[in-house]
Design an enzyme around this catalytic site. Structure first.
Site, PDB file in Angstrom:
ATOM      1  N   ASP A 163       0.960  -1.204   0.067  1.00  0.00           N
ATOM      2  CA  ASP A 163       0.162   0.005   0.016  1.00  0.00           C
ATOM      3  C   ASP A 163       0.821   1.342   0.027  1.00  0.00           C
ATOM      4  O   ASP A 163       0.566   2.263  -0.815  1.00  0.00           O
ATOM      5  CB  ASP A 163      -0.804   0.273   1.125  1.00  0.00           C
ATOM      6  N   GLU A 390       2.753  -9.421  11.525  1.00  0.00           N
ATOM      7  CA  GLU A 390       2.302  -8.781  10.177  1.00  0.00           C
ATOM      8  C   GLU A 390       3.541  -8.538   9.617  1.00  0.00           C
ATOM      9  O   GLU A 390       4.016  -8.834   8.262  1.00  0.00           O
ATOM     10  CB  GLU A 390       1.523  -7.742  10.357  1.00  0.00           C
TER      11      GLU A 390
END
Ligand code: GLC
Length: 418
Positions: A163, A390
């Site tokens: 992103d 993550e």
């Protein structure tokens, strides 16, 4: 190590809902994500093949009539996430986002099919998955290949999967932000601010979303009107490899594959034009602003995943990769640490992500076995010390973002058990 294998399986099962798996068990991502699901499916294939297949079935249930597979499927009307199903306001059978994500599913499915003996029912299900994936890939060629070069565009940073990568900084700086933007980020309530994208990036993300929504997500228009239009190396490398894998699957299931070989050749030739000999690197191209994106992102190395026929180019790129993280304890950082955009903690601007490591590891198995093994060892060590997070610091290994992260657990299983 076997304790962690059990913990990885448990992580996936704990995050599993009806037929699909959340990216994590905290409140950060309460839906099904496209490429997460593909990685997750591979993880399940090591202990529950039916779940592996069902994960992809559920993902493809969200396929739009035109073939697009959204990047998020909102199976539950949960509005704790932003932007949620109400904001996007689209989708067919399943409410969804109106953009896509790296189409790695065909490559994952091909690995699963090669590794496993499928029973009759599983085979029938996979046959249907292959048909749907074919439609998905055709959608890309039809709607995202402006110059008919075999290279496809992404029209939103979220489509890349990375992103807030510095790759997009320049393109985003050219976007005129919506005057009337009003929204509330929910991610900052469950994550540290300095590990997440900046608000100025979010303003661009939502401006683009609003623009697409106002055009009713019409694929015939979006490519022309989007303020963001990029031929990304990482995305196209994944797409090229996925087309190669899809071709194998189409042949295996005796489906019509006419045109695919030619399309693959075309992409392969066109992507070579993006090779910069002097810097020994492939660079993405910003179609909107007509400039090459000369940023040393790890994702440029995903070209190795594409399995280009040019052994000499592959060898040179591998040499470059060997120097990419020469001073880091753990690798690979998403951005070259010597670049001024590098940030140790912030999401896709520096930390190590296990899916990009896994893609590179897989890319090298047939090109440089020693290096592949080294990556595998380093990645396993990182996870052994810090669990399924993550993303991680390359300096200390310290984990960031969400814990109990599904694709980290799933890919750990592949690294350890394959
Ligand atoms: C973030 C990541 C994206 C991932 C999603 C769910 O948006 O950037 O790659 O698919 O979270 O995990």
């Amino acid at each position: 190590m076997s304790d962690l294998v059990d913990a990885a399986k448990k992580t996936l099962l704990d995050n599993r809902r009806s037929g699909y798996t959340l990216p994590t068990n905290n409140k950060l991502y309460p839906a099904q994500w496209n490429w997460d699901s593909a990685f997750i499916s591979l993880g399940y294939s090591y202990f529950n093949l039916d779940y592996a297949i069902e994960e992809l079935e559920t993902l493809l249930k969200g396929q739009w009539d035109d073939g697009m597979v959204p990047h998020i499927l909102f199976h539950e009307a949960d509005d704790s996430y932003f932007p949620n199903h109400i904001t996007w306001s689209c989708g067919k059978e399943v409410p969804s986002s109106g953009i896509t994500q790296p189409p790695i599913a065909a490559s994952i499915l091909n690995i699963i099919v090669k590794n496993n003996q499928l029973n009759k029912i599983q085979n029938e299900k996979v046959f249907k998955l292959v048909c749907k994936l074919k439609k998905y890939h055709e959608w890309f060629f039809k709607n995202r290949d402006k110059n008919k070069s075999g290279l496809v565009s992404i029209i939103h940073p979220w489509e890349s999967g990375y992103d807030n990568s510095p790759l997009w900084d320049f393109a985003l700086s050219k976007i005129t932000i919506d005057q009337n933007l009003s929204y509330e980020r929910r991610d900052l309530k469950v994550s540290n601010n300095d590990e997440r994208p900046l608000s100025k990036d979010y303003d661009c993300y939502i401006t683009l979303l609003n623009q697409f929504k106002s055009e009713n997500y019409n694929p015939n228009k979006l490519l022309d009107i989007s303020m963001f239009n990029i031929i990304d190396i990482g995305f196209n490398s994944i797409f090229l490899k996925a087309n190669k894998d899809l071709l194998e699957l189409l042949k295996l299931y005796e489906l019509d594959y006419s045109g695919f070989k030619e399309k693959i050749d075309k992409t392969e030739n066109s992507i070579l034009d993006l090779y910069n000999e002097k810097e020994n690197m492939f660079f993405s191209f910003d179609l909107k602003n007509n400039v090459q994106i000369k940023i040393p992102s790890l994702t440029n190395f995903l070209i190795l995943f594409a399995d280009l026929k040019h052994d000499n180019v592959n060898a040179k790129i591998i040499k470059n990769l060997e120097e990419f993280n020469i001073n880091e304890k753990y690798f690979f950082t998403t951005m070259n640490p010597n670049h001024n955009s590098f940030e140790e903690k912030r999401y896709w601007r520096g930390p190590i992500w296990i899916n990009t490591n896994w893609i590179i590891y897989r890319s090298l198995i047939n090109k440089n076995k020693n290096f592949a093994e080294k990556i595998k060892k380093n990645t396993i060590q990182l996870i052994n010390h810090n669990n399924f997070h993550e993303y991680y610091s390359s300096k200390t290994g310290l984990p960031f973002g969400a814990n109990n992260f599904s694709w980290t657990a799933a890919l750990y299983l592949d690294l350890v058990l394959s």
